[in-house]
Scaffold this motif. Sequence first.
Motif, short mmCIF file in Angstrom:
data_model
loop_
_atom_site.label_atom_id
_atom_site.label_comp_id
_atom_site.label_asym_id
_atom_site.label_seq_id
_atom_site.Cartn_x
_atom_site.Cartn_y
_atom_site.Cartn_z
N THR A 27 0.99 3.65 -3.39
CA THR A 27 0.31 4.93 -3.21
C THR A 27 1.25 6.12 -3.14
OG1 THR A 27 -1.47 3.80 -2.00
CG2 THR A 27 -1.33 6.19 -1.75
N VAL A 28 2.36 5.97 -2.42
CA VAL A 28 3.19 7.14 -2.11
C VAL A 28 3.82 7.75 -3.36
CG1 VAL A 28 5.32 7.84 -0.95
CG2 VAL A 28 3.63 6.50 0.28
N VAL A 49 -2.31 2.69 6.22
CA VAL A 49 -1.30 3.31 5.36
C VAL A 49 -1.98 4.20 4.32
CG1 VAL A 49 0.41 2.83 3.56
CG2 VAL A 49 0.46 1.55 5.70
N ASN A 50 -3.06 3.71 3.72
CA ASN A 50 -3.77 4.53 2.74
C ASN A 50 -4.36 5.78 3.37
OD1 ASN A 50 -3.44 3.06 0.28
ND2 ASN A 50 -4.85 1.52 1.03
N ASN A 65 -1.01 13.94 2.14
CA ASN A 65 -1.13 14.67 0.88
C ASN A 65 -2.12 15.81 0.98
OD1 ASN A 65 0.01 14.58 -1.80
ND2 ASN A 65 -2.04 14.16 -2.55
N MET A 106 7.21 9.43 6.90
CA MET A 106 6.15 8.47 6.62
C MET A 106 6.62 7.04 6.87
SD MET A 106 4.32 10.11 3.24
CE MET A 106 2.94 8.96 3.31
N CYS A 133 -1.46 8.22 3.88
CA CYS A 133 -1.06 8.86 2.62
C CYS A 133 -2.05 9.95 2.23
CB CYS A 133 -0.96 7.82 1.51
SG CYS A 133 0.39 6.64 1.71
N THR A 134 -3.34 9.67 2.37
CA THR A 134 -4.35 10.66 2.02
C THR A 134 -4.24 11.88 2.92
OG1 THR A 134 -5.87 8.94 1.24
CG2 THR A 134 -6.83 11.07 1.83
N ASP A 142 0.83 -1.20 0.00
CA ASP A 142 0.00 0.00 0.00
C ASP A 142 0.86 1.25 0.00
OD1 ASP A 142 -2.95 -0.95 0.41
OD2 ASP A 142 -1.75 -2.17 1.77
N MET A 143 1.96 1.21 0.74
CA MET A 143 2.88 2.35 0.73
C MET A 143 3.51 2.50 -0.65
SD MET A 143 4.40 4.81 2.55
CE MET A 143 4.58 4.48 4.31
N LEU A 182 2.04 10.70 -4.79
CA LEU A 182 1.83 11.89 -3.98
C LEU A 182 2.73 13.03 -4.43
CD1 LEU A 182 1.62 10.38 -0.37
CD2 LEU A 182 -0.20 10.68 -2.06
N ILE A 223 5.94 13.77 -1.95
CA ILE A 223 6.95 12.77 -1.63
C ILE A 223 8.35 13.17 -2.08
CG2 ILE A 223 6.82 11.41 -3.73
CD1 ILE A 223 7.00 10.16 -0.07
#
Length: 236
Positions: free
Chosen positions: A111-112, A146-147, A154, A127, A150-151, A107-108, A115, A118
């Motif tokens: 997703t990351v 984790v999601n 961001n 993070m 990230c949300t 997931d990291m 962003l 990042i």
Amino acid sequence: MSRFADARTEADAWLAPRLHATLRMTRAEAARPELWNFLALAVAPDYVLWRHLATGEAKDGTAKKVNTPRFAGPQDSQAFARLWWAAEMFRDGPDYRPVEVACGNQDMLNTVLRLDTIDHKPTALAMVRVLEGMVRSGATRLGDRVNALCTAVNSAGSTLLYDVLAPDELPDQEALFAWIDDAEGAPPVPWDRLPDGPEDGTARRASVDRLTLMFQELADGAPLRDRSRKRAADSA
């Protein structure tokens, strides 16, 4: 492929730092999609198929296939580009240990890289620290957490300037170029220990510490995905 035959996703954390330490180049060079397309289509298509071919049987009886972006796609999806860029974003100078942590969580990793925030090194490392804390504490629903992190990071980054709140030094370009120039005479990367990256400077500890506290608060307050609706829809 042999080493991770029984756990394909775990290959990402192993390969990312070694790919980065083998393909020594600048970000401008790594931004050229033709390099990654060549690796995936001509050099190692067997790896791409092995790593990204869906498991299990196809529902409609058709043959399983790998999505096209894994061969020729954006840097956050292409099989090799995503690993190189993850290593570039999460390494702390020559230290690839944060890369292992980040790439060890799908997931990291997935997703990351999408962003906007990042590119700021203290943000990336903070993070990773929060993720490590989640793992150590045995947090449930780790992927959802984790999601959510990230949300939140961001979203907060759209109003907060992380590079102002947590300033960092510019990388030492001469050290990076020297590391790249040494590539031709460098030995193959080790398989059983992490390689060394370029000595182009590490992130400011105070900045990473500050953002870690901030991101931990964001993680603690971030709402998790409501999966009850999905379960209800699946059972309907």
